[in-house]
Design a protein around this motif. Sequence first.
Motif, PDB file in Angstrom:
ATOM      1  N   ASP A 165      12.148   0.594  11.772  1.00  0.00           N
ATOM      2  CA  ASP A 165      12.510  -0.469  10.840  1.00  0.00           C
ATOM      3  C   ASP A 165      11.758  -1.767  11.090  1.00  0.00           C
ATOM      4  OD1 ASP A 165      14.400   1.057   9.451  1.00  0.00           O
ATOM      5  OD2 ASP A 165      15.946   0.633  10.937  1.00  0.00           O
ATOM      6  N   ARG A 166      11.266  -1.990  12.304  1.00  0.00           N
ATOM      7  CA  ARG A 166      10.763  -3.314  12.639  1.00  0.00           C
ATOM      8  C   ARG A 166       9.338  -3.343  13.184  1.00  0.00           C
ATOM      9  NH1 ARG A 166      14.834  -7.152  13.018  1.00  0.00           N
ATOM     10  NH2 ARG A 166      16.932  -6.330  12.743  1.00  0.00           N
ATOM     11  N   THR A 167       8.679  -2.207  13.219  1.00  0.00           N
ATOM     12  CA  THR A 167       7.368  -2.149  13.850  1.00  0.00           C
ATOM     13  C   THR A 167       6.309  -1.686  12.857  1.00  0.00           C
ATOM     14  OG1 THR A 167       8.413  -1.624  15.968  1.00  0.00           O
ATOM     15  CG2 THR A 167       6.053  -1.238  15.779  1.00  0.00           C
ATOM     16  N   LEU A 168       5.226  -2.451  12.806  1.00  0.00           N
ATOM     17  CA  LEU A 168       4.083  -2.120  11.966  1.00  0.00           C
ATOM     18  C   LEU A 168       2.838  -2.010  12.837  1.00  0.00           C
ATOM     19  CD1 LEU A 168       4.677  -4.610   9.030  1.00  0.00           C
ATOM     20  CD2 LEU A 168       4.869  -2.128   8.871  1.00  0.00           C
ATOM     21  N   ALA A 169       1.914  -1.189  12.400  1.00  0.00           N
ATOM     22  CA  ALA A 169       0.655  -1.036  13.131  1.00  0.00           C
ATOM     23  C   ALA A 169      -0.489  -0.984  12.131  1.00  0.00           C
ATOM     24  CB  ALA A 169       0.672   0.222  13.990  1.00  0.00           C
ATOM     25  N   ARG A 170      -1.655  -1.388  12.603  1.00  0.00           N
ATOM     26  CA  ARG A 170      -2.879  -1.350  11.801  1.00  0.00           C
ATOM     27  C   ARG A 170      -4.011  -0.786  12.631  1.00  0.00           C
ATOM     28  NH1 ARG A 170      -7.283  -4.250  12.407  1.00  0.00           N
ATOM     29  NH2 ARG A 170      -6.210  -5.800  13.693  1.00  0.00           N
ATOM     30  N   GLY A 171      -4.793   0.089  12.031  1.00  0.00           N
ATOM     31  CA  GLY A 171      -6.004   0.587  12.653  1.00  0.00           C
ATOM     32  C   GLY A 171      -7.190   0.302  11.748  1.00  0.00           C
ATOM     33  N   ARG A 219       0.835  -1.207   0.000  1.00  0.00           N
ATOM     34  CA  ARG A 219       0.000   0.000   0.000  1.00  0.00           C
ATOM     35  C   ARG A 219       0.870   1.258   0.000  1.00  0.00           C
ATOM     36  NH1 ARG A 219      -3.071  -3.057  -1.765  1.00  0.00           N
ATOM     37  NH2 ARG A 219      -5.224  -3.421  -1.137  1.00  0.00           N
ATOM     38  N   ASN A 220       1.931   1.183  -0.812  1.00  0.00           N
ATOM     39  CA  ASN A 220       2.888   2.278  -1.016  1.00  0.00           C
ATOM     40  C   ASN A 220       3.700   2.612   0.230  1.00  0.00           C
ATOM     41  OD1 ASN A 220       3.968   3.862  -3.088  1.00  0.00           O
ATOM     42  ND2 ASN A 220       2.953   5.709  -2.317  1.00  0.00           N
ATOM     43  N   ILE A 221       3.765   1.699   1.180  1.00  0.00           N
ATOM     44  CA  ILE A 221       4.603   1.874   2.369  1.00  0.00           C
ATOM     45  C   ILE A 221       5.750   0.877   2.287  1.00  0.00           C
ATOM     46  CG2 ILE A 221       4.692   1.622   4.877  1.00  0.00           C
ATOM     47  CD1 ILE A 221       1.855   2.624   4.995  1.00  0.00           C
ATOM     48  N   ARG A 264       3.861   2.356   9.483  1.00  0.00           N
ATOM     49  CA  ARG A 264       5.179   1.804   9.793  1.00  0.00           C
ATOM     50  C   ARG A 264       5.889   2.714  10.789  1.00  0.00           C
ATOM     51  NH1 ARG A 264       9.121  -1.457   7.130  1.00  0.00           N
ATOM     52  NH2 ARG A 264      11.229  -0.845   7.722  1.00  0.00           N
ATOM     53  N   PHE A 265       6.417   2.124  11.868  1.00  0.00           N
ATOM     54  CA  PHE A 265       7.192   2.857  12.862  1.00  0.00           C
ATOM     55  C   PHE A 265       8.609   2.285  12.879  1.00  0.00           C
ATOM     56  CE2 PHE A 265       2.818   3.021  14.519  1.00  0.00           C
ATOM     57  CZ  PHE A 265       2.643   4.393  14.626  1.00  0.00           C
TER      58      PHE A 265
END
Length: 666
Positions: A482-488, A333-335, A479-480
């Motif tokens: 290098d290693r952390t992703l989040a979804r809302g 999604r372009n991230i 994206r936070f």
Amino acid sequence: MEAVRWGLIVIMITGILTKSASLSFASDNFKHPAYWGGTGLMEIPTARVIDDWDVRAGVGQSHPYRYYFGTLGFLPGLELNGRITEFLGFKATGAKWAGYGNDKDKAVDIKYQILNESRPLPAIAIGAQDIQGTRLFNSEYITFSRQIYPFDLTVGYGRGRLKGLFYGAEFKASDSVSFLIEKNPIKYEKDIKRVVERAKSEINIGTRIRISKGLVLNLSYQRGEKLGALLSYTFGLGKPMLPWKPDYPFTGPVDRRSLREVIPSDPAERIERYLLRQGFANVKVKLTDKEIFVEYENTRYLSEAKALGRVLRTVVSQAPKDIENIHAITKVRNIPTIATSAKPQEIIDFFNNKITTEEFKDVIKVSTEIPEIKDFPLAATELKRGSFERLTKGAWPGLQTYWNDPSGFFKYRLTMDAWSTVNLWDGADIFGIVRLPVSNTISTNQPPISKDPVRSDIVDYIGRENLRLDAVVLNQLIRFGDRTLARGSFGYLENEYAGISGEILHLLGEGRFAVGAEVTSVKKRDPVDTFRLKDTSYSTATLNTLYRIPGLDLTAAARAGRFLAGDDGVRFDIARTKRGVTVGFWYSVTDMKDYVGGKRYHDKGFSITIPANMFFDHDSKKKYTYALSPWTRDTGQLVSQWRTLGSYMFNLYPADIKGRLDEMKD
């Protein structure tokens, strides 16, 4: 007859314990089902198991037993079998079971081949039948099989329903026909559910007829009085059912002139143009005096490793010869989510088979650390085209099933589903799906199990004939570092609940291990009025851990915390993905005291996700999911999510890419 039995035992033991010049280990010839589904002869199991990631489905009958079964090679040597036993002529009793028909029993069997057959040793397997639930047919056994072609000889010992010594043989008369004989130890008169009196004979005989590839018919004479028949079909899970159209890798003109001989923008423009032509999206290319950076989004291929291979082939064919490193950055999604880096000559040598996969694995770098792209002095172009279509839509038939209700064993709802997805901005989608019932037989004569049901009232939602908006959800991926992703997520999340949900996932190492959390706050939807919400509110909160074993394509996960009904506990998931198909199992343990058949119930079940390219003549990222639980209960329940971080990151962990490098050559 006694002499025949002991003669057969002597022949088998002799074959098992001695080497033979006539040994042939083409044991694929003998990997066919017994009548209850697991690999065996007629009633007894052999030490053979179905091949890894093969599926077998069939129906077998020896009156009064009729078996409907499905068998899966879940891991090398590990065979799982699920079956339904119908007792012909024995109706379910009780007023509430009036429409149920013949009595039935569900069972799960497991077998593991601890030793494959070799010249000095036989195949050895251990197994258990009917391992959960009512356990009407529970057994444990060990079995040995030795092939002295054209014979396959088996001897074993069991307890429970298979108590005692059992043995048998299969003789392969031709490629299409074989004959079976076995000594069956089952004492039918001692079954918990006694529908057969003492067998007139312990010897069963039969034949197997191979009709076509994977399709096998069995005929038998069992218990000294009953004819039997079995039809089964075996196929490889995830293998395309149609021949694929040619889909060759990039074969455009190669231009590897040095930077001194070209205008710096030309290679970047060619790479962008060629990638767009192959169906990639959100392409962004930047060229420096030493490196090429390419950002792209895979919208075409199910395998992310295959997509990466197509990108690297294209880039290296246009990379000036004085370029030292190529960086391919995969986006969702372009991230940007994952970066792959290697030297051009290493990429060329890998595709030309001059270095092995293991050697390439040592030199390629796959990481969640995304290189920072700056305005380098020679960067003459920064192209960003091929963005997603803002609106995608489609329609397909939908099927929901409802099993084992007292008013009827199998019920279904067939719908026509119309869906649409709108890409709003980077990382954001809004998704909606409407279901129009075409045929619906789902109903129940049972009330929900509690005054405040969270899932056991599902029939109120799927048992209706009205058009229904099942979901309309806004999803945001963030994206936070290098290693952390989040979804809302926000909206009408599924057919029973509306509200808000959030998820966070932190990767450790190459993504083999991850930790995270998920929270939801929802209200119950009205079953009749699509948009109306009830006053009742619910929330869930879980801490999540995930461990991946790329060599086995296996993922194990645990979610601990509070579930929808307010029960606290843990849900365990194990799933395997191979050839794009994911098969998973779950089991929950919570403090909710819910009972089935007088025993405390723990929510459990399985799910399967099948790629659409199994049914197409081309590759596709589309997938279909089906899940089944033996009972619809309120314990261990969570709100369904349209997209999770796991679905966004499917096959995009560094460990996954490095474990699938061979797919880059597809």
